[in-house]
Design a protein around this motif. Sequence first.
Motif, PDB file in Angstrom:
ATOM      1  N   LEU A   6       0.834  -1.202   0.000  1.00 33.79           N
ATOM      2  CA  LEU A   6       0.000   0.000   0.000  1.00 33.79           C
ATOM      3  C   LEU A   6       0.869   1.253   0.000  1.00 33.79           C
ATOM      4  CD1 LEU A   6      -2.413  -1.088   2.881  1.00 33.79           C
ATOM      5  CD2 LEU A   6      -2.824  -1.329   0.426  1.00 33.79           C
ATOM      6  N   GLY A   8       0.328   4.747   0.871  1.00 40.20           N
ATOM      7  CA  GLY A   8      -0.733   5.460   1.564  1.00 40.20           C
ATOM      8  C   GLY A   8      -0.306   6.814   2.084  1.00 40.20           C
ATOM      9  N   THR A  15      -6.386   6.071   4.194  1.00 45.44           N
ATOM     10  CA  THR A  15      -5.519   4.890   4.242  1.00 45.44           C
ATOM     11  C   THR A  15      -5.908   3.981   5.401  1.00 45.44           C
ATOM     12  OG1 THR A  15      -3.706   6.137   3.247  1.00 45.44           O
ATOM     13  CG2 THR A  15      -3.126   4.093   4.357  1.00 45.44           C
ATOM     14  N   TYR A  18      -8.547   1.789   4.213  1.00 46.18           N
ATOM     15  CA  TYR A  18      -8.009   0.699   3.392  1.00 46.18           C
ATOM     16  C   TYR A  18      -7.564  -0.463   4.278  1.00 46.18           C
ATOM     17  CZ  TYR A  18      -7.484   2.477  -1.447  1.00 46.18           C
ATOM     18  OH  TYR A  18      -7.690   2.881  -2.734  1.00 46.18           O
ATOM     19  N   CYS A  82      -3.107   4.284  -2.820  1.00 42.63           N
ATOM     20  CA  CYS A  82      -4.343   4.466  -2.050  1.00 42.63           C
ATOM     21  C   CYS A  82      -4.889   5.880  -2.185  1.00 42.63           C
ATOM     22  CB  CYS A  82      -4.092   4.114  -0.585  1.00 42.63           C
ATOM     23  SG  CYS A  82      -3.546   2.426  -0.330  1.00 42.63           S
ATOM     24  N   THR A 197     -10.721   8.956  -2.236  1.00 43.13           N
ATOM     25  CA  THR A 197     -10.902   7.960  -1.185  1.00 43.13           C
ATOM     26  C   THR A 197     -11.433   8.551   0.109  1.00 43.13           C
ATOM     27  OG1 THR A 197      -8.528   8.149  -0.679  1.00 43.13           O
ATOM     28  CG2 THR A 197      -9.202   6.354  -2.131  1.00 43.13           C
ATOM     29  N   ALA A 216     -12.332   3.439  -2.625  1.00 44.20           N
ATOM     30  CA  ALA A 216     -11.390   2.781  -1.702  1.00 44.20           C
ATOM     31  C   ALA A 216     -11.870   1.365  -1.377  1.00 44.20           C
ATOM     32  CB  ALA A 216     -11.230   3.605  -0.428  1.00 44.20           C
TER      33      ALA A 216
END
Length: 232
Positions: A6, A8, A15, A18, A82, A197, A216
Amino acid sequence: MRTIGLIGGMSWESTAGYYRALNELTRERLGGLHSARCVLYSVDFAEIAQLQAAGRWQEAGEILAGAARALERAGADLVLICANTMHKVADQVTAAVSVPLLHLADATAEAVRAAGVSEVGLLGTAFTMEQDFYRARLETHGLKVRVPDAEDRALVHRVIYDELCRGEVRDASHEAFREVIGRLVEEGAEGVILGCTELELLIGQSDSPVPVFPTAQLHAEAAVAAALAPEA
């Protein structure tokens, strides 16, 4: 399970979502005490945001490419950016590593098509709504993409950077976004992509008369599916 890498921190507010989604989805698929194999490289978003505003995308891409290389060295078998906006530098990230980049717009478009929707409204940062890198990727999947008018785009962009990325969720902004969605639907949108996201912190399905596509969550779903897919 393969290891998910990831990139992020853009912002860390989303994040965190996520990480939760990856683990919840893995537990749903495997049961018991299972959780996702993942590694995270979290950047300083203030630095990235400054480069975005200055149009210095090459430099921002170099930062994310370095993050991707670090994730590969740490054992990542696939990489996720992300954030929707930073897919502007997806090609740089892809070129930096030998493992695949799971493109967020592809995962989203596949979910939109699976829902039987062909014309969507797109909400996101001004970069995502106004530039071609994201919209054109969606259109390669046969989707027609609508964006709000200039005034609504400015509102959406401001709320993302000044509120949501700072962890602020305001009732007034929630109502304003409902109105923006309503106008997109009036213009013909059959669904709405939450193409930032952080927007999932503010907007849900109950806020829209048409299907909402939370990028996301969809990205995380695609990542877990890829990580658990049988070896070729």
